[in-house]
Design a protein around this motif. Structure first.
Motif, mmCIF file in Angstrom:
data_model
loop_
_atom_site.group_PDB
_atom_site.id
_atom_site.type_symbol
_atom_site.label_atom_id
_atom_site.label_comp_id
_atom_site.label_asym_id
_atom_site.label_seq_id
_atom_site.Cartn_x
_atom_site.Cartn_y
_atom_site.Cartn_z
ATOM 1 N N THR A 9 -56.716 -37.332 -40.073
ATOM 2 C CA THR A 9 -57.775 -36.660 -40.810
ATOM 3 C C THR A 9 -59.002 -36.441 -39.932
ATOM 4 O OG1 THR A 9 -58.510 -38.789 -41.638
ATOM 5 C CG2 THR A 9 -57.033 -37.529 -43.044
ATOM 6 N N GLU A 10 -59.257 -37.362 -39.016
ATOM 7 C CA GLU A 10 -60.420 -37.229 -38.136
ATOM 8 C C GLU A 10 -60.149 -37.916 -36.806
ATOM 9 O OE1 GLU A 10 -64.184 -37.650 -40.008
ATOM 10 O OE2 GLU A 10 -65.158 -38.388 -38.204
ATOM 11 N N ILE A 11 -60.570 -37.236 -35.743
ATOM 12 C CA ILE A 11 -60.451 -37.793 -34.397
ATOM 13 C C ILE A 11 -61.810 -37.680 -33.726
ATOM 14 C CG2 ILE A 11 -59.359 -37.584 -32.139
ATOM 15 C CD1 ILE A 11 -56.994 -36.228 -33.494
ATOM 16 N N GLN A 39 -61.795 -24.162 -37.592
ATOM 17 C CA GLN A 39 -62.919 -23.937 -38.499
ATOM 18 C C GLN A 39 -64.128 -24.703 -37.957
ATOM 19 O OE1 GLN A 39 -62.673 -25.417 -42.612
ATOM 20 N NE2 GLN A 39 -63.603 -23.495 -43.284
ATOM 21 N N PRO A 40 -65.004 -24.014 -37.241
ATOM 22 C CA PRO A 40 -66.202 -24.669 -36.710
ATOM 23 C C PRO A 40 -67.181 -25.003 -37.831
ATOM 24 C CG PRO A 40 -66.257 -22.328 -36.251
ATOM 25 C CD PRO A 40 -64.920 -22.605 -36.871
ATOM 26 N N VAL A 89 -62.896 -28.385 -37.509
ATOM 27 C CA VAL A 89 -61.692 -28.782 -38.234
ATOM 28 C C VAL A 89 -60.589 -27.828 -37.800
ATOM 29 C CG1 VAL A 89 -60.606 -29.144 -40.467
ATOM 30 C CG2 VAL A 89 -63.051 -29.609 -40.178
ATOM 31 N N TYR A 90 -59.446 -28.387 -37.467
ATOM 32 C CA TYR A 90 -58.322 -27.586 -36.997
ATOM 33 C C TYR A 90 -57.200 -27.654 -38.033
ATOM 34 C CZ TYR A 90 -60.707 -27.404 -32.539
ATOM 35 O OH TYR A 90 -61.643 -27.178 -31.561
ATOM 36 N N LEU A 110 -64.312 -34.502 -33.641
ATOM 37 C CA LEU A 110 -65.718 -34.693 -33.285
ATOM 38 C C LEU A 110 -65.776 -35.056 -31.809
ATOM 39 C CD1 LEU A 110 -68.694 -34.921 -34.014
ATOM 40 C CD2 LEU A 110 -68.273 -37.297 -34.679
ATOM 41 N N VAL A 111 -66.418 -34.213 -31.038
ATOM 42 C CA VAL A 111 -66.560 -34.461 -29.607
ATOM 43 C C VAL A 111 -67.999 -34.862 -29.350
ATOM 44 C CG1 VAL A 111 -66.321 -33.522 -27.287
ATOM 45 C CG2 VAL A 111 -64.792 -32.730 -29.106
#
Lengths: 113, 114
Positions: A9-11, A39-40, A89-90, A110-111
């Motif tokens: 779900t999140e990285i 989706q930015p 979001v990809y 999230l980078v």
């Protein structure tokens, strides 16, 4: 029935790290297409890549690469040397017979600088 | 070439009110689609159209109506809005509905139903 699963779900990564997004799909059709959309934070959906079920050749486009494996029904996406602008979001999506594009739940990347 | 545009960008409705979302595309695409996006659920197809004057139900059509009077426009209507329709709505279009066609998306409309 068609189904797309994005288990992550999140990285969260630090800039310049590589990040791989997993996508597993289900379909009974032998002809199908797989897509990745980005989706930015601004909210729009940006088309990244389309692959068909007969072409398992992996693809590289700049810092992006895709690994399609029919044997495991997976279509994974890797961002090499991530940048802050990759934060988004990809979505992985599947289109088989019919007019429906089936989306996975999305993976937020999230980078951090 | 603007691609796919959506109007409005954001709207707040009270329960029971009606509204229409407008989607326009300038790519001469035959197929148009309306999706809704809810947290953790990806996008789900509401209705779609295979050409001017035609519409068909998607995965979650209840509570919505659509019309395609002109090839370039696809309208999504909510006759009596409910809080469960709070969502982000995306319109998309493609040349044909065949499997290999890529769908291109508009910027989205954020709808809040109180």
């Amino acid at each position: 029935a068609q189904k797309v699963t994005q288990a992550q779900t999140e990285i969260s990564v630090v800039e310049k790290e590589d990040v791989t997004l997993d996508c597993v799909y289900e379909t009974r059709d032998t002809t199908y297409y797989l897509f990745w959309y980005k989706q930015p934070p601004s909210g729009e959906l940006v088309f990244l890549i389309r692959r068909n079920s007969f072409d398992e050749q992996n693809e590289i486009s700049g810092r992006y690469s895709w690994n399609f494996q029919k044997s495991t029904s997976s279509f994974n996406f890797t961002i090499t040397a991530s940048q802050v602008v990759d934060s988004a979001v990809y979505f992985c999506a599947l289109k088989a017979a019919g007019n429906k594009l089936t989306f996975g739940g999305g993976t937020r990347v999230l980078v951090k600088p | 070439n603007a691609g796919v545009t959506q109007t409005p960008k954001f709207r707040v409705l009270k329960t029971g009110q009606s509204m229409t979302l407008l989607c326009a595309q300038d790519m001469n695409h035959e197929y148009m689609y309306w999706y809704r996006q809810d947290p953790g659920m990806g996008l789900r197809l509401i209705h779609y159209s295979v050409g001017e004057g035609t519409t068909a139900k998607g995965e979650v059509p209840d509570g919505y109506n659509v019309s395609r009077l002109k090839k370039q426009n696809f309208l999504l209507g909510l006759e009596s809005a409910a809080p469960s329709q709070t969502s982000v709505y995306f319109c998309a279009s493609s040349f044909w509905g065949v499997t290999q066609e890529t769908q291109y998306f508009g910027p989205g409309t954020r709808l809040l139903v109180l």
